[in-house]
Design an enzyme around this catalytic site. Structure first.
Site, mmCIF file in Angstrom:
data_model
loop_
_atom_site.group_PDB
_atom_site.id
_atom_site.type_symbol
_atom_site.label_atom_id
_atom_site.label_comp_id
_atom_site.label_asym_id
_atom_site.label_seq_id
_atom_site.Cartn_x
_atom_site.Cartn_y
_atom_site.Cartn_z
ATOM 1 C CD GLU A 176 -3.084 -1.107 2.126
ATOM 2 O OE1 GLU A 176 -2.875 -0.527 3.191
ATOM 3 O OE2 GLU A 176 -4.166 -1.656 1.858
ATOM 4 C CD GLU A 376 -3.891 -6.219 2.238
ATOM 5 O OE1 GLU A 376 -4.725 -5.528 2.867
ATOM 6 O OE2 GLU A 376 -2.664 -6.075 2.347
HETATM 7 C C1 BG6 Z 1 -4.563 -3.044 4.481
HETATM 8 C C2 BG6 Z 1 -3.227 -3.511 4.960
HETATM 9 O O1 BG6 Z 1 -4.675 -1.694 4.772
HETATM 10 O O2 BG6 Z 1 -5.713 -3.539 5.032
HETATM 11 C C3 BG6 Z 1 -3.262 -4.615 5.983
HETATM 12 O O3 BG6 Z 1 -2.345 -3.835 3.917
HETATM 13 C C4 BG6 Z 1 -4.476 -4.431 6.860
HETATM 14 O O4 BG6 Z 1 -2.055 -4.598 6.671
HETATM 15 C C5 BG6 Z 1 -5.719 -4.554 6.004
HETATM 16 O O5 BG6 Z 1 -4.523 -5.274 7.950
HETATM 17 C C6 BG6 Z 1 -7.027 -4.447 6.753
HETATM 18 O O6 BG6 Z 1 -7.029 -3.306 7.540
HETATM 19 P P1 BG6 Z 1 -7.335 -3.385 9.086
HETATM 20 O O7 BG6 Z 1 -7.063 -2.040 9.573
HETATM 21 O O8 BG6 Z 1 -8.750 -3.781 9.190
HETATM 22 O O9 BG6 Z 1 -6.396 -4.397 9.625
#
Ligand code: BG6
Length: 477
Positions: A176, A376
Site C-alpha cells: 500500500e 487483499e
Molecule cells: C490493508 C493492509 O490496509 O488492510 C493490511 O495492507 C491491513 O495490513 C488490512 O490489515 C485491513 O485493515 P485493518 O485495519 O482492518 O487491519
C-alpha cells in the site's frame, strides 16, 4: 465467455508485523509496528518511542505464525491454496536496518517457511516491506525521509533476492505504497515519525516530508526491480496500492472534478510512477499549490523509467463518495470521503461495495494493461465462538459477492492472475491494533486482554472457501 484461468492463483494474505509475533526472538529488532499499542475503532492505537510498562503492543506477539508456521501452512494447503501472500520482517533480517551483514537466524526462518510451502506446492507471494520499517531507521534517519534509507532497503533486498532464489518468484516492493499520501502513512509505511509519541491519527500532516519520503520509496522500488530484472530474470515484481475507489457524490460537475482529483492523488499517483516510470503531470500543480519541492538526485528519473513493475496488485475493501462541498471523512477510518447512500457499512464503517471491485479492476486494466492481482479483500468483523466454531455467514456473503464481481471483470477482459483475501487466518488489525477485528477463515484464540493460547479453529468460511478453490470459483454457494 471467459472465466477464471485454470492456473488462477487462489490463496490468502497476511503480513509479518500483524501475524508473526516473536518480535525479539532469534535476533529480530524492533520495527515501527512493535512500537504501536493496542487500540480499537473508537480509541486509536498509539505509537510510543519507549515501551510503556503494562501497555499492550499486539504486533509483538500477533497471532504467532513464528511458532505455528507448519500448522498454518497445513491449513492453507487443506483449503487448496495455490499462493500464500506473506511478508518478510525487515527487522528479522537487519535488526536496525543499518547492519552490514544479515541476521542468519532470521534468514533461516523464511527458508523453513518457503520449504514448507514447497512441500504443498504453494507459491509464495512476498511483500518485501509491509508496515514494519525498522525502528532504528526511524530514530536515525526519520525513516524514508532520508536518502540513506534507500541504501539500507537495497541491501536488504539484495540479501533476500539471493537467499531465496529458486524458492520465491513473486515479489511486491511496498505494501500500500499510496498510504504515504495520507498523514497516517507516516506511521504505517514511511516511518517519518522520529520522536513522535501519540495516537496514530494525530500525526502532524507534514506533506513535504511525506512526498519526499515517497520519492525515496519510488527510487528504492525501481532500483531493486531493475536489479532483480538484471540478475534474476525469473522474478516477477509488482507494486501494491490501496485502491480506495470513490464516486462523485452527485452528478454535479464540481463533485465529478473533485472526485477525479481525489482519485488521482489517492489511487493513481503512486502506481502511475511505478507502472509508467515517471511522475504524472497532474502532480506539478499539487506540488506548486502546496509549496512542495521534491529533492531529486541526478539519475533518479532514469531509475524510475528502468524499474517499472511486471504486474499490478492492490487491496480493495470498500468505496466512498467524494463531494466538492463536504470533505468530512465519514466513510472509513483511513479513507477520505462521505458515505454512499446506496451502500451498507461494516461495524468499522467500511462501506461494502462488491460492484466497485469490478469497476476498479476495469479501471486498472484500462489504465495500465498489466496482469492484475487482488492481493487483499475481506470483511473485518466481530466473530463469536459458538459450538466450538464461528458461523461467519456474513463473511461468506461478502466474499461471495466480491468473487462474483471479479468474474464479471474477467469477462470484461481484465487479465486477472489471482486472489488472496486478507487475513485468511486472524491477525492483528493494522489500522486499529486490535484482535477483535477479524478477517480469517481460521480463528486464532487470542484477544485484546492478552489472553488466549493461539489455538487455531476452522470457521464455516474455511469449508466454503475450500469449495470455491476446488471449483475454480464456480461453486460460490
Ligand atoms: C490493508 C493492509 O490496509 O488492510 C493490511 O495492507 C491491513 O495490513 C488490512 O490489515 C485491513 O485493515 P485493518 O485495519 O482492518 O487491519
Amino acid at each position: 465467455m471467459k472465466t477464471f484461468k485454470p492456473d488462477f492463483l487462489w490463496g490468502g494474505a497476511t503480513a509479518a508485523n500483524q501475524y508473526e509475533g516473536a518480535w525479539d526472538v532469534d535476533g529480530k529488532g524492533a520495527s515501527v509496528s512493535d512500537h504501536c499499542t493496542n487500540g480499537s475503532h473508537t480509541s486509536p492505537k498509539r505509537v510510543t518511542p519507549v515501551f510503556e510498562e503494562g501497555t499492550l503492543y499486539p504486533s509483538r506477539v500477533a497471532t504467532n505464525f513464528y511458532h505455528h508456521y507448519k500448522e498454518d501452512i497445513a491449513l492453507a494447503a487443506e483449503m487448496g491454496f495455490k499462493v500464500f501472500r506473506m511478508s518478510i520482517n525487515w527487522t528479522r533480517i537487519y535488526p536496525t536496518g543499518m547492519e552490514e551483514t544479515p541476521n542468519e537466524k532470521g534468514l533461516e526462518f523464511y527458508d523453513k517457511v518457503f520449504d514448507e510451502l514447497k512441500k504443498y506446492n504453494i507459491e509464495p507471494l512476498v511483500t518485501i516491506s509491509h508496515y514494519e520499517i525498522p525502528y532504528g531507521l526511524v530514530e536515525t534517519y526519520n525513516g524514508w525521509y532520508s536518502r540513506e534509507t534507500i541504501d539500507c532497503f537495497v541491501r536488504y533486498c539484495k540479501t533476500i533476492f539471493e537467499r531465496y532464489k529458486g524458492k520465491v518468484k513473486y515479489w511486491l516492493t511496498f505494501n500500500e505504497i499510496n498510504s504515504g499520501t495520507m498523514p497516517m502513512g507516516a506511521v504505517l509505511s514511511l516511518g517519518t515519525i522520529k520522536g513522535y509519541n501519540g495516537p496514530v491519527n494525530k500525526v502532524p500532516d507534514e506533506k513535504e516530508v511525506r512526498y519526499q519520503a515517497l520519492h525515496h520509496q519510488f527510487v528504492a522500488s525501481a532500483m531493486v526491480i531493475k536489479y532483480a530484472h538484471e540478475n534474476y530474470p525469473e522474478y516477477k515484481l509488482g507494486n501494491m496500492s490501496i485502491l480506495a475507489t470513490s464516486y462523485p457524490l452527485t452528478c454535479n460537475p464540481a463533485d465529478v472534478v473533485e472526485n477525479q482529483k481525489n482519485a488521482r492523488m489517492m489511487n493513481w499517483f503512486c502506481s502511475d510512477v511505478q507502472a509508467r516510470g515517471y511522475y504524472p503531470s497532474y502532480m506539478d500543480r499539487f506540488f506548486e499549490e502546496n509549496n512542495i519541492t521534491i529533492k531529486k538526485e541526478p539519475g533518479d528519473d532514469e531509475i524510475l523509467k528502468q524499474g517499472t513493475i511486471d504486474f499490478y496488485t492492490f487491496s480493495y475493501y470498500m468505496s466512498s463518495c467524494i463531494s466538492a462541498e463536504n470533505k468530512d471523512s465519514g466513510a472509513g477510518n483511513l479513507i477520505a470521503g462521505v458515505p454512499n447512500p446506496y451502500l451498507k457499512a461494516s461495524d468499522w464503517g467500511w462501506q461494502i461495495d462488491p460492484e466497485g471491485l469490478r469497476y476498479t479492476l476495469n479501471e486498472v486494466w484500462d489504465r495500465y494493461q498489466l496482469p492484475v492481482m487482488v492481493v487483499e479483500n475481506g470483511l473485518g468483523a466481530y466473530d463469536k465462538l459458538e459450538d466450538g466454531t464461528v458461523h461467519d455467514s456474513y463473511r461468506i456473503d461478502y466474499l461471495r459477492q466480491h468473487i462474483a464481481q471479479m468474474e464479471e471483470a474477467v469477462k470484461d477482459g481484465v487479465d486477472l492472475m489471482g486472489y488472496t483475501p486478507w487475513g485468511w487466518i486472524d491477525v492483528v488489525s493494522a489500522s486499529t491494533g486490535e484482535y477483535a477485528k477479524r478477517y480469517g477463515f481460521v480463528y486464532v484464540n487470542r484477544d485484546d486482554n492478552d489472553q488466549g493460547d493461539f489455538s487455531r479453529i476452522r470457521k464455516d468460511s474455511f469449508f466454503w472457501y475450500k469449495k470455491v478453490i476446488e471449483s475454480n470459483g464456480k461453486d460460490l454457494d
